[in-house]
Scaffold this active site. Structure first.
Site, PDB file in Angstrom:
ATOM      1  N   ASP A  24      -1.112  -6.063  -0.357  1.00  0.00           N
ATOM      2  CA  ASP A  24      -1.556  -5.437   0.891  1.00  0.00           C
ATOM      3  C   ASP A  24      -3.066  -5.210   0.893  1.00  0.00           C
ATOM      4  O   ASP A  24      -3.628  -4.690  -0.086  1.00  0.00           O
ATOM      5  CB  ASP A  24      -0.886  -4.064   1.059  1.00  0.00           C
ATOM      6  CG  ASP A  24       0.345  -4.116   1.942  1.00  0.00           C
ATOM      7  OD1 ASP A  24       0.507  -5.090   2.706  1.00  0.00           O
ATOM      8  OD2 ASP A  24       1.156  -3.174   1.857  1.00  0.00           O
ATOM      9  N   ASP A  70       0.838  -1.203   0.000  1.00  0.00           N
ATOM     10  CA  ASP A  70       0.000   0.000   0.000  1.00  0.00           C
ATOM     11  C   ASP A  70       0.872   1.251   0.000  1.00  0.00           C
ATOM     12  O   ASP A  70       0.365   2.374  -0.061  1.00  0.00           O
ATOM     13  CB  ASP A  70      -1.016  -0.010   1.149  1.00  0.00           C
ATOM     14  CG  ASP A  70      -0.361  -0.063   2.515  1.00  0.00           C
ATOM     15  OD1 ASP A  70       0.880  -0.169   2.594  1.00  0.00           O
ATOM     16  OD2 ASP A  70      -1.107   0.000   3.513  1.00  0.00           O
ATOM     17  N   SER A  71       2.212   1.062   0.019  1.00  0.00           N
ATOM     18  CA  SER A  71       3.121   2.185  -0.220  1.00  0.00           C
ATOM     19  C   SER A  71       2.905   2.754  -1.618  1.00  0.00           C
ATOM     20  O   SER A  71       3.408   3.836  -1.933  1.00  0.00           O
ATOM     21  CB  SER A  71       4.581   1.756  -0.033  1.00  0.00           C
ATOM     22  OG  SER A  71       4.850   0.569  -0.749  1.00  0.00           O
ATOM     23  N   LYS A  82      -1.423  -9.376   2.690  1.00  0.00           N
ATOM     24  CA  LYS A  82      -0.713  -8.947   3.900  1.00  0.00           C
ATOM     25  C   LYS A  82      -1.580  -7.921   4.610  1.00  0.00           C
ATOM     26  O   LYS A  82      -2.255  -7.116   3.938  1.00  0.00           O
ATOM     27  CB  LYS A  82       0.647  -8.321   3.532  1.00  0.00           C
ATOM     28  CG  LYS A  82       1.367  -7.680   4.720  1.00  0.00           C
ATOM     29  CD  LYS A  82       2.827  -7.384   4.434  1.00  0.00           C
ATOM     30  CE  LYS A  82       3.100  -6.044   3.794  1.00  0.00           C
ATOM     31  NZ  LYS A  82       2.621  -4.868   4.533  1.00  0.00           N
ATOM     32  N   GLU A 130      -1.783  -5.398   8.445  1.00  0.00           N
ATOM     33  CA  GLU A 130      -1.031  -4.877   9.586  1.00  0.00           C
ATOM     34  C   GLU A 130      -1.747  -5.156  10.903  1.00  0.00           C
ATOM     35  O   GLU A 130      -2.967  -5.008  10.991  1.00  0.00           O
ATOM     36  CB  GLU A 130      -0.855  -3.347   9.430  1.00  0.00           C
ATOM     37  CG  GLU A 130      -0.030  -2.970   8.219  1.00  0.00           C
ATOM     38  CD  GLU A 130       0.158  -1.452   8.069  1.00  0.00           C
ATOM     39  OE1 GLU A 130      -0.266  -0.682   8.970  1.00  0.00           O
ATOM     40  OE2 GLU A 130       0.728  -1.051   7.035  1.00  0.00           O
ATOM     41  N   GLU A 181       8.743  -4.264  10.664  1.00  0.00           N
ATOM     42  CA  GLU A 181       9.212  -2.988  10.116  1.00  0.00           C
ATOM     43  C   GLU A 181       9.780  -2.106  11.229  1.00  0.00           C
ATOM     44  O   GLU A 181       9.125  -1.861  12.258  1.00  0.00           O
ATOM     45  CB  GLU A 181       8.044  -2.275   9.402  1.00  0.00           C
ATOM     46  CG  GLU A 181       8.468  -0.941   8.798  1.00  0.00           C
ATOM     47  CD  GLU A 181       7.478  -0.374   7.780  1.00  0.00           C
ATOM     48  OE1 GLU A 181       6.471  -1.045   7.457  1.00  0.00           O
ATOM     49  OE2 GLU A 181       7.722   0.755   7.315  1.00  0.00           O
TER      50      GLU A 181
HETATM   51  O1  KIV Z   1       3.551  -1.132   1.672  1.00  0.00           O
HETATM   52  C1  KIV Z   1       4.740  -1.487   1.746  1.00  0.00           C
HETATM   53  O2  KIV Z   1       5.573  -1.182   0.887  1.00  0.00           O
HETATM   54  C2  KIV Z   1       5.140  -2.294   2.888  1.00  0.00           C
HETATM   55  C3  KIV Z   1       6.593  -2.560   3.068  1.00  0.00           C
HETATM   56  C4  KIV Z   1       7.271  -1.357   3.572  1.00  0.00           C
HETATM   57  C5  KIV Z   1       6.846  -3.743   3.930  1.00  0.00           C
HETATM   58  O3  KIV Z   1       4.327  -2.708   3.647  1.00  0.00           O
END
Ligand code: KIV
Length: 272
Positions: free
Chosen positions: A91, A52-53, A121, A123, A190
């Site tokens: 994510d 989600d980055s 994934k 959080e 992280e």
């Molecule tokens: O969204 C992302 O890029 C991440 C990584 C920093 C692990 O969750």
């Protein structure tokens, strides 16, 4: 070609667990589109994270919160079309799994059906345990994410190192054990102290992938645009830049502008 590329034709969640058992480190990078994912997959990266980055890197938002489930699916589908070997983890974006387990499952199913990703994934630890269980019960592999959890930025107020104090470190250790116990196939840690990350990695049999978590874990993940030096204003201590693409791209593009203005481009060989 990497050694791992010869050893494993196609990476699955089971491959990653085997890699940990065999002491082989796991490489993971983000990608958000077809072209980049093709390069990352071809270079032998084990896991591609459609993170989600993308909210920051692709859309220019300040945080990861605004990106939507539809947008994550769009990015992930492009990545999946590119890959031949890597495992694609997607994510679950903020707001798509926190409210209740049924919604979490619906969101995970949409990702799997509409993007073709191989795993999701999300959080958090015990706060999202029931959601994770619901997703796992549907046969969808889940990667956990503990430590600095950017979707909670407004709760913590800062992106500094997490779990430096004993209380938070103890909670993180408990959460990691719980994630393993309920069936997650891997965990991202992280930005936490390297000693703590190593301790966690040694206490569980599923792979622990670190970002800013030292080298005592089972693998590493970086944001692709950061390690390629495209995001030149972002320079945390944990980041190693393998290229300086920001400068290389800027000078190539400036040269193109000059060539167009001077009618150097296109030349006689570059036209019909
Ligand atoms: O969204 C992302 O890029 C991440 C990584 C920093 C692990 O969750």
């Amino acid at each position: 070609m990497s050694v791992a590329k010869k050893d494993y034709k196609r990476i699955t969640v089971k491959t990653l667990v085997d890699m940990k058992a065999n002491g082989e480190k796991i490489s993971m990078l983000t990608a958000y589109d077809y072209t980049m994912a093709k390069i990352v997959d071809g270079a032998g990266v084990d896991v591609i994270l459609v993170g989600d980055s993308a909210s920051n890197v692709m859309a220019g938002h300040e945080t990861t919160l605004p990106i939507t489930l539809d947008q994550m699916i769009y990015h992930a589908a492009g990545v999946v079309r590119a890959i031949e070997r890597s495992l694609v983890v997607v994510d679950l974006p903020f707001g798509s799994y926190q409210s209740d387990p049924k919604e979490a499952l619906r969101s995970a199913i949409r990702i799997m059906k509409e993007s073709g990703g191989h795993a999701v994934k999300l959080e958090g630890g015990k706060e999202v345990k029931e959601s994770i269980k619901r997703i796992l019960n549907a046969g969808i592999p889940v990667m956990g994410h503990l430590g600095l959890t950017p979707q909670s930025i407004y709760k913590f107020g800062t992106y500094t190192v997490r779990a430096k104090e004993e209380e938070e470190a103890d909670k993180l250790k408990e959460d990691a054990l719980m994630l393993e116990r309920i069936g997650c196939f891997a965990i991202v840690l992280e930005k936490i102290p390297a000693k703590l990350a190593k301790e966690v990695a040694e206490s569980i049999s599923i792979p622990v992938i670190g970002i800013g978590a030292g080298n005592g874990v089972d693998g590493q993940v970086l944001v692709l645009h950061d390690m390629l030096g495209m995001t030149h204003e972002f320079h945390p201590r944990f980041l190693r830049r393998y290229m300086n693409l920001y400068e290389d791209m800027t000078s190539s593009i400036s040269q193109y502008v000059k060539d167009v203005k001077s009618v150097d481009f296109p030349n006689d060989d570059e036209q019909y």
